[in-house]
Design a protein around this motif. Structure first.
Motif, PDB file in Angstrom:
ATOM      1  N   GLN A  29      28.759 -74.658 -37.204  1.00  0.00           N
ATOM      2  CA  GLN A  29      28.713 -75.183 -38.572  1.00  0.00           C
ATOM      3  C   GLN A  29      27.651 -76.269 -38.662  1.00  0.00           C
ATOM      4  OE1 GLN A  29      32.780 -76.391 -39.427  1.00  0.00           O
ATOM      5  NE2 GLN A  29      33.032 -74.499 -40.579  1.00  0.00           N
ATOM      6  N   PHE A  30      26.923 -76.284 -39.776  1.00  0.00           N
ATOM      7  CA  PHE A  30      25.894 -77.290 -39.976  1.00  0.00           C
ATOM      8  C   PHE A  30      25.623 -77.454 -41.462  1.00  0.00           C
ATOM      9  CE2 PHE A  30      24.058 -73.174 -39.060  1.00  0.00           C
ATOM     10  CZ  PHE A  30      23.120 -72.975 -40.058  1.00  0.00           C
ATOM     11  N   ALA A  31      25.051 -78.589 -41.804  1.00  0.00           N
ATOM     12  CA  ALA A  31      24.681 -78.896 -43.188  1.00  0.00           C
ATOM     13  C   ALA A  31      23.338 -79.614 -43.158  1.00  0.00           C
ATOM     14  CB  ALA A  31      25.738 -79.786 -43.844  1.00  0.00           C
ATOM     15  N   SER A  42      29.700 -76.531 -45.568  1.00  0.00           N
ATOM     16  CA  SER A  42      28.711 -76.373 -44.505  1.00  0.00           C
ATOM     17  C   SER A  42      28.316 -74.906 -44.420  1.00  0.00           C
ATOM     18  CB  SER A  42      29.267 -76.853 -43.162  1.00  0.00           C
ATOM     19  OG  SER A  42      30.380 -76.072 -42.780  1.00  0.00           O
ATOM     20  N   TRP A  43      27.222 -74.663 -43.766  1.00  0.00           N
ATOM     21  CA  TRP A  43      26.831 -73.295 -43.436  1.00  0.00           C
ATOM     22  C   TRP A  43      27.441 -72.966 -42.088  1.00  0.00           C
ATOM     23  CZ3 TRP A  43      22.110 -76.120 -44.991  1.00  0.00           C
ATOM     24  CH2 TRP A  43      21.743 -75.837 -46.302  1.00  0.00           C
ATOM     25  N   THR A  44      27.676 -71.692 -41.853  1.00  0.00           N
ATOM     26  CA  THR A  44      28.269 -71.255 -40.591  1.00  0.00           C
ATOM     27  C   THR A  44      27.445 -70.126 -40.009  1.00  0.00           C
ATOM     28  OG1 THR A  44      30.464 -71.788 -41.442  1.00  0.00           O
ATOM     29  CG2 THR A  44      30.374 -70.382 -39.497  1.00  0.00           C
TER      30      THR A  44
END
Length: 164
Positions: A29-31, A42-44
């Motif tokens: 996961q990141f943003a 978040s993007w996964t």
């Protein structure tokens, strides 16, 4: 007579003439540092998604190379009227579980290579597609930049530096 210990200090500059391995996206996961994709979201990118995206990029780049530009100028050119020269190209991609998506053979234009080697550009910023749940579905292109949206990405030349 005791043997002498001889030491040589060697210095090396990072040469980017050969194909470079470049991280395009992290795993998990990141943003973005500016809050995208939205508050509390978040993007996964899972292993399964990463393998699928790598396969899609490999198939696509068999017909048309993957583009690296400078500061996302390709997607800004229409609005600002400035040229959008390439910084480099890639044709082979790999998903590394727990690490992320990588271009395995990034080659740089002479100008981009000079900027990277002199430290004027240090990071990659990908342009991604994603669904309503934030699952990453693709990577359209990437840019060399100094202010990447994603924090914690490997700097350009990281793999070469690690090998040295």
């Amino acid at each position: 007579m005791p043997s002498r210990l001889l030491i040589a200090l060697l210095s090396s500059s990072l040469s980017l003439t050969a194909a470079a391995v470049v991280q395009l996206l992290p795993a998990g996961q990141f943003a973005a540092r500016d809050g995208r994709p939205g508050p509390g979201k978040s993007w996964t990118l899972t292993d399964a998604q990463g393998r699928q995206i790598a396969a899609a990029l490999n198939a696509q780049s068999a017909r048309t190379r993957f583009l690296f530009d400078v500061d996302h100028q390709t997607i800004r050119a229409e609005a600002n009227g400035q040229p959008a020269p390439a910084a480099g190209w890639a044709t082979r991609f790999e998903w590394r579980p727990g690490q992320g998506l990588y271009a395995l053979d990034a080659t740089w234009t002479d100008q981009a290579r000079a900027w990277i080697e002199s430290g004027q550009y240090a990071y990659i910023s990908p342009v991604i597609t994603f669904d309503d749940a934030g699952a990453v579905t693709g990577v359209l292109m990437a840019a060399i930049t100094n202010y990447p949206a994603l924090l914690g990405m490997e700097p350009l030349g990281a793999e070469l530096s690690a090998r040295l």
